[in-house]
Write an enzyme that holds these catalytic residues in place. Structure first.
Site, PDB file in Angstrom:
ATOM      1  N   THR A  68      12.345 -11.275 -21.950  1.00 21.39           N
ATOM      2  CA  THR A  68      12.702 -12.156 -23.068  1.00 21.39           C
ATOM      3  C   THR A  68      12.247 -11.516 -24.370  1.00 21.39           C
ATOM      4  OG1 THR A  68      12.594 -14.178 -21.741  1.00 21.39           O
ATOM      5  CG2 THR A  68      12.354 -14.430 -24.120  1.00 21.39           C
ATOM      6  N   PHE A 121      11.367 -12.126 -28.368  1.00 23.07           N
ATOM      7  CA  PHE A 121      10.857 -13.173 -29.249  1.00 23.07           C
ATOM      8  C   PHE A 121      10.853 -12.675 -30.686  1.00 23.07           C
ATOM      9  CE2 PHE A 121       8.935 -13.595 -25.105  1.00 23.07           C
ATOM     10  CZ  PHE A 121       8.863 -14.949 -24.856  1.00 23.07           C
TER      11      PHE A 121
END
Length: 288
Positions: free
Chosen positions: A181, A183
């Protein structure tokens, strides 16, 4: 970060509970000694950063399996918060349960909907296992810890298992080993000082075009003519029903040279343009 903030331990807001992947991302960027502030929703993150209750915020914007985190992007674009960097974290989902529980004895597994979507193979192999969506991965771990039910587990990180005194029954349950992921680290414009030249710059450009043939192509050609690469392009709902805004990441600093010229042309061809950055791309982020 402004001079007035130098030497202070920042408070970093994130969506979820302590032990969430966003909490880990904040500690990756700022170090383990940082003070983190859990928030229920993405808009709560942007609200406390805007108000000054938190110095920075961390927002997940893209996952290699689940794709864009649209709600986090929308929450960011409703504010004037600046992007000051990005963090890419590997996501390794573990099956957690109370001490004494077994994987075979579980009937339900709690987790965030995105985490559940990243572990579809688990539920395909265990059709008797009910996937239950909750607000956060670490929150799922906390619920299991407080619930006292040996038949209920959670999909969350190993750090969440340690924080909530749970047993790890299985590791690496994500459908792909490269599950990661990305960010954004965000801060109010007043805290952002002069941005120096960046070795690997990125700029977020959000624009709306007219509803006519070729309108989007004209904007994209403005980037292409100057050799400006778009590492990401997607559409999000606009301010009016059935209208859309396009979210693009340009792998360049648009403050000067070909980047500035391209941005000027985009502004002449689009109805609205919002720019955030430049910020430094994390090594390896282009391969997402």
């Amino acid at each position: 970060m402004s001079t007035a903030d130098e030497g202070r331990t920042p408070t970093v807001a994130f969506q979820g509970e302590l032990g969430a992947y966003s909490d880990e991302a904040a500690r990756t960027w700022f170090g383990d000694g940082v003070e983190t502030l859990p928030c229920r929703e993405f808009r709560d993150v942007t609200r406390v950063v805007t108000s000054g209750q938190a110095t920075f915020g961390v927002l997940p914007v893209e996952n290699t399996l689940a794709g864009s985190v649209g709600q986090a992007l929308d929450a960011l674009l409703e504010t004037d918060l600046e992007i000051v960097g990005e963090v890419v974290r590997p996501i390794r989902h573990c099956l957690l349960a109370l001490p004494g529980a077994t994987a075979e004895g579980l009937h339900k597994v709690l987790s965030h909907p995105v985490a559940l979507a990243q572990c579809l193979r688990l539920f395909a192999e265990r059709p008797d296992l009910e996937a239950v969506a909750v607000h956060d991965t670490a929150g799922a771990a906390r619920l299991v810890s407080e619930g006292g039910d040996l038949t209920v587990g959670a999909l969350a990180s190993e750090a969440a298992a340690q924080r909530y005194a749970l047993t790890v029954l299985a590791r690496d349950l994500q459908d792909r080993p490269d599950n990661s992921t990305r960010f954004y680290v965000v801060s109010p414009p007043r805290r952002v000082g002069a941005v120096t030249a960046l070795a690997s710059p990125k700029t977020l450009v959000v624009f709306e075009t007219g509803d006519r043939p070729g309108a989007l192509v004209e904007v994209l050609q403005a980037f292409a003519r100057r050799g400006l690469n778009l590492s990401r392009l997607e559409s999000r709902p606009g301010r009016l029903p059935w209208t859309y805004r396009f979210v693009a990441e340009v792998t360049a600093d648009l403050r000067g040279g070909a980047g500035a010229a391209g941005l000027d042309e985009v502004r002449s061809r689009a109805m609205t343009v919002v720019v955030r950055g430049p910020f430094a791309a994390m090594p390896g982020s282009y391969s997402l």
